[in-house]
Scaffold this active site. Structure first.
Site, PDB file in Angstrom:
ATOM      1  NE  ARG A  16      92.391 -49.484  55.803  1.00 17.00           N
ATOM      2  CZ  ARG A  16      92.339 -48.257  55.264  1.00 17.00           C
ATOM      3  NH1 ARG A  16      93.288 -47.832  54.469  1.00 17.00           N
ATOM      4  NH2 ARG A  16      91.338 -47.478  55.553  1.00 17.00           N
ATOM      5  NE  ARG A  58      86.889 -38.393  55.806  1.00 12.58           N
ATOM      6  CZ  ARG A  58      87.791 -39.367  55.895  1.00 12.58           C
ATOM      7  NH1 ARG A  58      89.007 -39.108  56.326  1.00 12.58           N
ATOM      8  NH2 ARG A  58      87.461 -40.604  55.604  1.00 12.58           N
ATOM      9  NE  ARG A  95      86.306 -41.471  51.977  1.00 15.68           N
ATOM     10  CZ  ARG A  95      87.447 -41.894  52.500  1.00 15.68           C
ATOM     11  NH1 ARG A  95      88.495 -41.092  52.520  1.00 15.68           N
ATOM     12  NH2 ARG A  95      87.565 -43.099  53.000  1.00 15.68           N
ATOM     13  NE  ARG A 147      86.010 -45.964  56.244  1.00 14.27           N
ATOM     14  CZ  ARG A 147      86.006 -44.623  56.205  1.00 14.27           C
ATOM     15  NH1 ARG A 147      84.872 -43.963  56.328  1.00 14.27           N
ATOM     16  NH2 ARG A 147      87.119 -43.970  56.070  1.00 14.27           N
TER      17      ARG A 147
HETATM   18  P1  AMP Z   1      90.789 -44.943  53.198  1.00 11.23           P
HETATM   19  O1  AMP Z   1      90.571 -43.785  52.288  1.00 11.23           O
HETATM   20  O2  AMP Z   1      92.223 -45.188  53.495  1.00 11.23           O
HETATM   21  O3  AMP Z   1      89.936 -44.881  54.437  1.00 11.23           O
HETATM   22  O4  AMP Z   1      90.296 -46.237  52.375  1.00 11.23           O
HETATM   23  C1  AMP Z   1      88.987 -46.345  51.872  1.00 11.23           C
HETATM   24  C2  AMP Z   1      88.641 -47.805  51.636  1.00 11.23           C
HETATM   25  O5  AMP Z   1      89.528 -48.369  50.664  1.00 11.23           O
HETATM   26  C3  AMP Z   1      88.775 -48.712  52.854  1.00 11.23           C
HETATM   27  O6  AMP Z   1      87.644 -48.671  53.698  1.00 11.23           O
HETATM   28  C4  AMP Z   1      88.945 -50.066  52.186  1.00 11.23           C
HETATM   29  O7  AMP Z   1      87.718 -50.545  51.668  1.00 11.23           O
HETATM   30  C5  AMP Z   1      89.828 -49.724  50.997  1.00 11.23           C
HETATM   31  N1  AMP Z   1      91.268 -49.805  51.350  1.00 11.23           N
HETATM   32  C6  AMP Z   1      92.160 -48.783  51.412  1.00 11.23           C
HETATM   33  N2  AMP Z   1      93.376 -49.212  51.766  1.00 11.23           N
HETATM   34  C7  AMP Z   1      93.263 -50.545  51.944  1.00 11.23           C
HETATM   35  C8  AMP Z   1      94.169 -51.569  52.329  1.00 11.23           C
HETATM   36  N3  AMP Z   1      95.464 -51.305  52.623  1.00 11.23           N
HETATM   37  N4  AMP Z   1      93.701 -52.834  52.408  1.00 11.23           N
HETATM   38  C9  AMP Z   1      92.422 -53.138  52.106  1.00 11.23           C
HETATM   39  N5  AMP Z   1      91.499 -52.226  51.754  1.00 11.23           N
HETATM   40  C10 AMP Z   1      91.906 -50.928  51.660  1.00 11.23           C
END
Ligand code: AMP
Length: 233
Positions: A100, A143, A176, A187
């Site tokens: 990311r 969602r 969530r 985000r």
């Molecule tokens: P997601 O379910 O992929 O939207 O991830 C939820 C949250 O987890 C994100 O908003 C970040 O806070 C954290 N997160 C997930 N993947 C990463 C990553 N590759 N780098 C940094 N934070 C992450």
């Protein structure tokens, strides 16, 4: 022959699903897990497991995640390194939500360069799911997920038969914490600032496939499958 039958048992190698939160990476990953029999590695899911289990890492990450900000590169890379060393990654894997940041992408390049899949050295296939900001916002605010079976719904586009209830196991659906409007704005902003530059990074490496993530789920699967099969032929 069904897609699952024609792809199962194939060596897939590393696949990176890029795209904003809500672009459909998680939903599509689950389909490809079924088709190719390789694991989905979602850093968001691993972090949420740490939060639920109350580990030290989870306690550190929780507030950052609730605000919609990114967890440190060091923590996330360490988690991915541990996960990739497990034997179910030997034929390939789908990275969902990682990398990311540019730092994560550069770190991953080094790790992948040293990895082989049943003796083959394979570069990553990168699929970018493009979805407009307004569509992403609606997908995220709508969602809901089932805490028991993990099935994902959307109150606007894919509602459950009975409101707020899972069709499969009747559990009460949950939202969530980071799907609040405030966290969603953060985000999407961190996506634009920190993750979108990866599109150019992988384009320059000649690894990028851009697909239209606004089509039906089936049409998006077809596009992603074509991208994977083109690179793995
Ligand atoms: P997601 O379910 O992929 O939207 O991830 C939820 C949250 O987890 C994100 O908003 C970040 O806070 C954290 N997160 C997930 N993947 C990463 C990553 N590759 N780098 C940094 N934070 C992450």
């Amino acid at each position: 022959m069904s897609e699952a039958a024609s792809t199962s048992g194939k060596v897939l190698g590393p696949v990176i699903f890029l795209g904003a939160p809500g672009a459909g990476k998680g939903t599509q990953s689950k389909k490809f897990v079924e088709m190719y029999g390789v694991p989905q590695i979602s850093t968001g899911d691993i972090l949420r497991e740490h939060v639920s289990a109350g580990t030290a890492l989870g306690r550190q990450a929780k507030e950052i995640m609730d605000r919609g900000e990114l967890v440190s590169d060091k923590i996330v890379c360490m988690m991915v390194e541990t996960r990739l060393s497990q034997p179910d990654c030997d034929r390939g894997f789908i990275l969902d939500g990682f990398p990311r940041t540019l730092e994560q992408a550069k770190w991953l390049d080094g790790v992948l360069a040293a990895k082989t899949y049943e003796g083959k050295s394979l570069a990553p296939v990168v699929v970018d799911f493009e979805v407009s900001y307004n569509q992403l916002f609606k997908r995220l605010t709508g969602r809901r997920s089932c805490p028991t079976c993990g099935r994902i719904y959307n109150v606007y586009f894919q509602p459950p038969r009975v409101p707020e209830t899972c069709d499969i196991d009747c559990s009460k659906l949950v939202t969530r914490k980071d799907d609040s409007e405030e966290a969603i704005s953060v985000r999407l902003k961190s996506y634009e600032e920190q993750t979108r530059p990866l599109v150019e990074y992988y384009r320059q490496q000649g690894r990028l496939h851009v697909i239209n993530g606004e089509e039906s789920s089936e049409a998006v699967t077809k596009q992603a499958l074509a991208a994977l099969e083109a690179d793995r032929r």
